[in-house]
Write a protein that holds these residues in place. Structure first.
Motif, PDB file in Angstrom:
ATOM      1  N   VAL A 144       0.844  -1.200   0.000  1.00  0.00           N
ATOM      2  CA  VAL A 144       0.000   0.000   0.000  1.00  0.00           C
ATOM      3  C   VAL A 144       0.878   1.249   0.000  1.00  0.00           C
ATOM      4  CG1 VAL A 144      -1.687   1.318   1.361  1.00  0.00           C
ATOM      5  CG2 VAL A 144      -1.924  -1.173   1.126  1.00  0.00           C
ATOM      6  N   CYS A 145       1.950   1.187   0.766  1.00  0.00           N
ATOM      7  CA  CYS A 145       2.878   2.320   0.864  1.00  0.00           C
ATOM      8  C   CYS A 145       3.456   2.688  -0.514  1.00  0.00           C
ATOM      9  CB  CYS A 145       3.999   1.972   1.840  1.00  0.00           C
ATOM     10  SG  CYS A 145       4.992   3.377   2.339  1.00  0.00           S
ATOM     11  N   ARG A 146       3.738   1.678  -1.330  1.00  0.00           N
ATOM     12  CA  ARG A 146       4.217   1.927  -2.696  1.00  0.00           C
ATOM     13  C   ARG A 146       3.272   2.870  -3.445  1.00  0.00           C
ATOM     14  NH1 ARG A 146       5.432  -4.247  -4.857  1.00  0.00           N
ATOM     15  NH2 ARG A 146       7.582  -4.450  -4.095  1.00  0.00           N
ATOM     16  N   VAL A 147       1.990   2.549  -3.379  1.00  0.00           N
ATOM     17  CA  VAL A 147       0.984   3.320  -4.116  1.00  0.00           C
ATOM     18  C   VAL A 147       0.882   4.733  -3.552  1.00  0.00           C
ATOM     19  CG1 VAL A 147      -1.427   3.395  -4.859  1.00  0.00           C
ATOM     20  CG2 VAL A 147      -0.261   1.187  -4.616  1.00  0.00           C
ATOM     21  N   GLN A 148       0.934   4.860  -2.233  1.00  0.00           N
ATOM     22  CA  GLN A 148       0.845   6.179  -1.604  1.00  0.00           C
ATOM     23  C   GLN A 148       2.008   7.078  -2.024  1.00  0.00           C
ATOM     24  OE1 GLN A 148       0.438   4.469   2.441  1.00  0.00           O
ATOM     25  NE2 GLN A 148      -1.445   5.664   2.634  1.00  0.00           N
ATOM     26  N   ILE A 166      10.575   2.825  -5.527  1.00  0.00           N
ATOM     27  CA  ILE A 166       9.279   2.698  -4.862  1.00  0.00           C
ATOM     28  C   ILE A 166       8.993   1.230  -4.555  1.00  0.00           C
ATOM     29  CG2 ILE A 166       6.792   3.069  -5.115  1.00  0.00           C
ATOM     30  CD1 ILE A 166       7.514   5.491  -6.934  1.00  0.00           C
ATOM     31  N   ALA A 167       9.305   0.353  -5.503  1.00  0.00           N
ATOM     32  CA  ALA A 167       9.108  -1.088  -5.292  1.00  0.00           C
ATOM     33  C   ALA A 167       9.952  -1.592  -4.129  1.00  0.00           C
ATOM     34  CB  ALA A 167       9.454  -1.854  -6.562  1.00  0.00           C
ATOM     35  N   LEU A 217      14.489   7.012   2.482  1.00  0.00           N
ATOM     36  CA  LEU A 217      13.578   7.281   3.598  1.00  0.00           C
ATOM     37  C   LEU A 217      13.589   8.743   4.027  1.00  0.00           C
ATOM     38  CD1 LEU A 217      14.087   4.120   5.856  1.00  0.00           C
ATOM     39  CD2 LEU A 217      12.177   4.609   4.328  1.00  0.00           C
ATOM     40  N   ASN A 218      14.680   9.455   3.714  1.00  0.00           N
ATOM     41  CA  ASN A 218      14.768  10.871   4.078  1.00  0.00           C
ATOM     42  C   ASN A 218      14.276  11.802   2.975  1.00  0.00           C
ATOM     43  OD1 ASN A 218      15.784  11.026   6.816  1.00  0.00           O
ATOM     44  ND2 ASN A 218      17.635  10.058   6.036  1.00  0.00           N
ATOM     45  N   HIS A 219      13.900  11.222   1.840  1.00  0.00           N
ATOM     46  CA  HIS A 219      13.301  12.041   0.780  1.00  0.00           C
ATOM     47  C   HIS A 219      11.973  12.592   1.320  1.00  0.00           C
ATOM     48  CE1 HIS A 219      11.165  13.067  -2.913  1.00  0.00           C
ATOM     49  NE2 HIS A 219      12.338  13.021  -3.547  1.00  0.00           N
ATOM     50  N   PRO A 220      11.715  13.893   1.169  1.00  0.00           N
ATOM     51  CA  PRO A 220      10.537  14.510   1.805  1.00  0.00           C
ATOM     52  C   PRO A 220       9.217  13.795   1.491  1.00  0.00           C
ATOM     53  CG  PRO A 220      11.960  16.196   0.879  1.00  0.00           C
ATOM     54  CD  PRO A 220      12.546  14.887   0.462  1.00  0.00           C
ATOM     55  N   ASN A 245       5.056   9.809   3.717  1.00  0.00           N
ATOM     56  CA  ASN A 245       4.125   8.707   3.456  1.00  0.00           C
ATOM     57  C   ASN A 245       4.509   7.389   4.122  1.00  0.00           C
ATOM     58  OD1 ASN A 245       1.918   9.504   1.282  1.00  0.00           O
ATOM     59  ND2 ASN A 245       3.784  10.643   0.847  1.00  0.00           N
ATOM     60  N   MET A 246       5.514   7.419   4.988  1.00  0.00           N
ATOM     61  CA  MET A 246       5.884   6.213   5.718  1.00  0.00           C
ATOM     62  C   MET A 246       5.003   6.076   6.963  1.00  0.00           C
ATOM     63  SD  MET A 246       8.005   4.997   3.727  1.00  0.00           S
ATOM     64  CE  MET A 246       8.210   3.536   4.741  1.00  0.00           C
ATOM     65  N   PRO A 247       4.651   4.843   7.325  1.00  0.00           N
ATOM     66  CA  PRO A 247       3.861   4.660   8.552  1.00  0.00           C
ATOM     67  C   PRO A 247       4.719   4.946   9.781  1.00  0.00           C
ATOM     68  CG  PRO A 247       4.508   2.533   7.654  1.00  0.00           C
ATOM     69  CD  PRO A 247       4.943   3.565   6.661  1.00  0.00           C
ATOM     70  N   PRO A 248       4.108   5.294  10.910  1.00  0.00           N
ATOM     71  CA  PRO A 248       4.883   5.514  12.142  1.00  0.00           C
ATOM     72  C   PRO A 248       5.537   4.210  12.585  1.00  0.00           C
ATOM     73  CG  PRO A 248       2.523   5.516  12.602  1.00  0.00           C
ATOM     74  CD  PRO A 248       2.661   5.483  11.120  1.00  0.00           C
TER      75      PRO A 248
END
Length: 225
Positions: free
Chosen positions: A19-23, A158-159, A195-198, A203-206
């Motif tokens: 799901v995160c990929r799509v977000q 993204i994948a 992961l540090n890209h804005p 869009n990463m989960p907590p």
């Protein structure tokens, strides 16, 4: 043709790498969408209607037309909204991006998940860890730039979100060692850049609740044996 009046929905769950990929893709494209949280223990009628074959998330719904499977959804999004492309324009490079994304799903995600769930067969678990580590090493050797997409995030990056966020989580919970700075310096550096890209960061989960959820799930595997 996409318009400003498009009705865009995403059926998913917080904590799913797919799901995160799509977000991430939707955010990169600047697409507004409605997120519909799914409880996979009690699947909604909407999920069963839109994905009757696999009954899984994510499901992307564009003007009431459903698309399932995260890599297929990424391609659909890229073809529908042309701004900020995530797949290369060159046909050969597009084919390579598809190849490596499928490689990540089949050779890294699948084997690492098997390793986590194989708690009663040490030999089988070691085999899956070894296969995951070997696949990560192959991917390590393919990373030539800041991102797989060059200077900008692309389809393979993204994948590979599972590698950047979920594999370190798995390692902390299970003690399995799949990749680190010594084994895969390129991938390790990439994971931090990514992961540090804005847009990715947003869009990463907590991490803490996801860690707690997966830790409880992992511990339950031993109880059920």
């Amino acid at each position: 043709m996409a318009t400003n009046q498009d009705d865009v929905k995403l059926l998913g769950a917080v904590g799913s790498a797919f799901v995160c990929r799509v977000q991430i893709a939707l955010k990169l494209k600047g697409i507004q969408y409605k997120f519909l949280e799914e409880n996979m223990a009690n699947k909604s009628d909407l999920l069963l209607k839109y994905n009757p074959v696999y009954k899984k998330i994510p499901v992307f719904v564009h003007n009431d037309k459903p698309v399932s499977e995260s890599l297929v959804i990424l391609e659909y999004i890229d073809e529908t909204w042309k701004q900020n492309p995530i797949l290369p324009s060159d046909p050969y490079r597009r084919a390579l991006a598809r190849f490596w994304s499928k490689f990540i799903d089949d050779k890294i995600i699948a084997t690492s998940i098997k390793a986590v769930h194989t708690v009663d067969d040490e030999k089988e678990r070691e085999k899956n860890v070894e296969e995951s580590s070997e696949a990560l090493q192959i991917l390590e050797n393919e990373l030539k730039d800041k991102f797989f997409g060059g200077e900008n995030i692309g389809f393979v990056d993204i994948a590979a979100v599972y590698i950047a966020f979920w594999i370190p989580l798995i390692q902390d919970i299970t003690g399995l060692q799949l990749f680190n700075a010594e084994k895969c310096p390129n991938l390790y550096k990439w994971s931090h850049e990514f992961l540090n890209h804005p847009i990715v960061k947003e869009n990463m989960p907590p991490r803490d609740p996801i860690f707690a959820y997966f830790k409880a799930h992992y511990e339950s595997l031993f109880v059920s044996k």
